[in-house]
Write an enzyme that holds these catalytic residues in place. Structure first.
Site, mmCIF file in Angstrom:
data_model
loop_
_atom_site.group_PDB
_atom_site.id
_atom_site.type_symbol
_atom_site.label_atom_id
_atom_site.label_comp_id
_atom_site.label_asym_id
_atom_site.label_seq_id
_atom_site.Cartn_x
_atom_site.Cartn_y
_atom_site.Cartn_z
ATOM 1 N N PRO A 13 -5.674 10.718 3.004
ATOM 2 C CA PRO A 13 -4.914 11.734 3.695
ATOM 3 C C PRO A 13 -3.425 11.225 3.513
ATOM 4 O O PRO A 13 -3.067 9.888 3.769
ATOM 5 C CB PRO A 13 -5.423 11.768 4.859
ATOM 6 C CG PRO A 13 -6.002 10.394 5.364
ATOM 7 C CD PRO A 13 -6.693 10.178 3.855
ATOM 8 N N ASN A 14 -2.463 12.185 3.250
ATOM 9 C CA ASN A 14 -1.010 11.735 3.347
ATOM 10 C C ASN A 14 -0.367 11.055 2.086
ATOM 11 O O ASN A 14 0.502 10.993 2.019
ATOM 12 C CB ASN A 14 -0.387 11.325 4.700
ATOM 13 C CG ASN A 14 -0.956 12.335 5.756
ATOM 14 O OD1 ASN A 14 -0.571 13.174 5.737
ATOM 15 N ND2 ASN A 14 -1.729 11.702 6.727
ATOM 16 N N ARG A 21 7.402 10.118 2.394
ATOM 17 C CA ARG A 21 6.762 10.065 3.414
ATOM 18 C C ARG A 21 7.359 8.611 3.936
ATOM 19 O O ARG A 21 6.967 7.580 3.230
ATOM 20 C CB ARG A 21 5.234 9.754 3.422
ATOM 21 C CG ARG A 21 4.507 9.405 4.202
ATOM 22 C CD ARG A 21 2.988 9.117 4.035
ATOM 23 N NE ARG A 21 2.320 8.692 5.247
ATOM 24 C CZ ARG A 21 1.223 8.171 5.127
ATOM 25 N NH1 ARG A 21 0.536 7.825 4.159
ATOM 26 N NH2 ARG A 21 0.637 7.442 6.236
ATOM 27 N N TYR A 26 6.680 2.912 2.741
ATOM 28 C CA TYR A 26 5.548 3.095 1.798
ATOM 29 C C TYR A 26 6.554 3.145 0.331
ATOM 30 O O TYR A 26 5.831 3.050 -0.603
ATOM 31 C CB TYR A 26 5.005 4.358 1.897
ATOM 32 C CG TYR A 26 4.189 4.439 3.066
ATOM 33 C CD1 TYR A 26 2.982 3.706 3.001
ATOM 34 C CD2 TYR A 26 4.270 5.285 4.253
ATOM 35 C CE1 TYR A 26 2.205 3.365 4.089
ATOM 36 C CE2 TYR A 26 3.397 5.217 5.272
ATOM 37 C CZ TYR A 26 2.438 4.361 5.448
ATOM 38 O OH TYR A 26 1.595 4.260 6.376
ATOM 39 N N ASN A 78 -7.732 3.449 -1.555
ATOM 40 C CA ASN A 78 -6.493 3.650 -0.317
ATOM 41 C C ASN A 78 -7.022 4.622 0.472
ATOM 42 O O ASN A 78 -6.890 5.949 -0.009
ATOM 43 C CB ASN A 78 -5.151 3.792 -0.973
ATOM 44 C CG ASN A 78 -4.163 3.715 0.074
ATOM 45 O OD1 ASN A 78 -4.746 3.536 1.437
ATOM 46 N ND2 ASN A 78 -2.887 3.629 -0.221
ATOM 47 N N ALA A 81 -5.151 6.737 6.604
ATOM 48 C CA ALA A 81 -5.713 6.362 8.002
ATOM 49 C C ALA A 81 -7.092 6.402 8.382
ATOM 50 O O ALA A 81 -7.544 5.939 9.170
ATOM 51 C CB ALA A 81 -5.071 7.460 8.760
ATOM 52 N N GLU A 102 -10.089 -2.503 -1.690
ATOM 53 C CA GLU A 102 -9.497 -1.651 -0.531
ATOM 54 C C GLU A 102 -7.818 -2.118 -1.026
ATOM 55 O O GLU A 102 -7.572 -3.297 -1.386
ATOM 56 C CB GLU A 102 -9.583 -2.271 0.727
ATOM 57 C CG GLU A 102 -8.706 -1.594 1.696
ATOM 58 C CD GLU A 102 -9.031 -2.595 3.181
ATOM 59 O OE1 GLU A 102 -9.235 -3.769 3.164
ATOM 60 O OE2 GLU A 102 -8.746 -1.816 4.130
ATOM 61 N N HIS A 104 -3.616 -1.066 -0.142
ATOM 62 C CA HIS A 104 -2.693 -0.616 0.882
ATOM 63 C C HIS A 104 -1.546 -0.813 0.261
ATOM 64 O O HIS A 104 -1.199 -2.067 -0.089
ATOM 65 C CB HIS A 104 -2.840 -0.832 2.338
ATOM 66 C CG HIS A 104 -3.939 -0.401 2.959
ATOM 67 N ND1 HIS A 104 -4.419 0.782 3.307
ATOM 68 C CD2 HIS A 104 -5.205 -1.380 3.184
ATOM 69 C CE1 HIS A 104 -5.610 0.747 3.706
ATOM 70 N NE2 HIS A 104 -6.183 -0.560 3.697
ATOM 71 N N ARG A 111 1.514 -4.289 11.330
ATOM 72 C CA ARG A 111 1.930 -2.935 11.924
ATOM 73 C C ARG A 111 1.090 -2.598 13.169
ATOM 74 O O ARG A 111 0.874 -3.788 13.888
ATOM 75 C CB ARG A 111 1.762 -2.042 10.945
ATOM 76 C CG ARG A 111 2.284 -2.263 9.574
ATOM 77 C CD ARG A 111 2.209 -1.023 8.437
ATOM 78 N NE ARG A 111 2.613 0.342 9.095
ATOM 79 C CZ ARG A 111 2.318 1.494 8.476
ATOM 80 N NH1 ARG A 111 1.425 1.521 7.359
ATOM 81 N NH2 ARG A 111 2.671 2.397 9.011
HETATM 82 C C1 DQA Z 1 -1.661 2.967 4.093
HETATM 83 C C2 DQA Z 1 -1.916 2.424 5.613
HETATM 84 C C3 DQA Z 1 -2.458 3.090 6.676
HETATM 85 O O1 DQA Z 1 -2.476 2.449 7.972
HETATM 86 C C4 DQA Z 1 -1.935 4.375 6.602
HETATM 87 O O2 DQA Z 1 -2.689 5.288 7.565
HETATM 88 C C5 DQA Z 1 -1.628 5.158 5.328
HETATM 89 C C6 DQA Z 1 -1.161 4.433 4.228
HETATM 90 C C7 DQA Z 1 -1.313 1.994 3.259
HETATM 91 O O3 DQA Z 1 -1.190 2.481 1.733
HETATM 92 O O4 DQA Z 1 -0.187 1.274 3.466
HETATM 93 O O5 DQA Z 1 -1.682 6.113 5.374
HETATM 94 O O6 DQA Z 1 -3.109 3.215 3.788
#
Ligand code: DQA
Length: 146
Positions: A13-14, A21, A26, A78, A81, A102, A104, A111
């Site tokens: 998501p997002n 964003r 990011y 990735n 959240a 994984e 990120h 954070r």
């Molecule tokens: C994220 C880190 C997560 O905590 C966050 O909710 C994201 C992006 C990252 O790529 O840094 O959506 O996965």
């Protein structure tokens, strides 16, 4: 390319909002920019990538199962959240044999405390975090060597 050379790159998501964003966290690369970087690297090292994004938790579960059924080489995940909330994604990773890395962009451990738990990381082969968009390329190299 046979499926055993395919590396799935699944984004939650997002992540479709990358570039717009919170760029201070990011970065300014979009998901398309990252896809371009991965395409270049995939060509150089002789793998094929299948990159996708969804805002829906269950679809990530479906895609993890699909990658396994297609005998994919690995998954870069990735989960956004959902990383910090999803037992369903944790269970999906544990249910399959395809290795999951994984990824990120940010380093969640630097954070907010709610980002310090990763249900993905507890089931994944390994984690690459904190290197921005380049982390995806690092993860692709790691996946290709598995
Ligand atoms: C994220 C880190 C997560 O905590 C966050 O909710 C994201 C992006 C990252 O790529 O840094 O959506 O996965």
């Amino acid at each position: 390319m046979p499926d055993s050379k395919t590396i799935y790159v699944l984004n939650g998501p997002n992540l479709n909002m990358l570039g717009l964003r919170e760029p201070e966290i990011y970065g300014s690369d979009t998901l398309d920019d990252i896809a371009g970087m991965l395409d270049d690297r995939a060509q150089a090292i002789g793998v094929d990538i299948d990159m996708r994004q969804t805002n829906h938790e269950g679809l990530l579960v479906d895609w993890i199962q699909e990658a396994n059924a297609r005998n994919a080489h690995a998954i870069l995940l990735n989960a956004g959240a959902f990383t910090h909330t999803s037992i369903a994604i944790h269970d999906a990773i544990k249910a399959v044999t395809v290795p999951v890395i994984e990824v990120h962009l940010s380093n969640p451990h630097r954070r907010e405390p709610f980002r310090h738990t990763s249900f993905v990381g507890m089931a994944a082969k390994g984690t690459i975090a904190g290197f921005g968009a380049h982390g995806y390329v690092l993860a692709l190299d790691a996946a290709a060597k598995l």
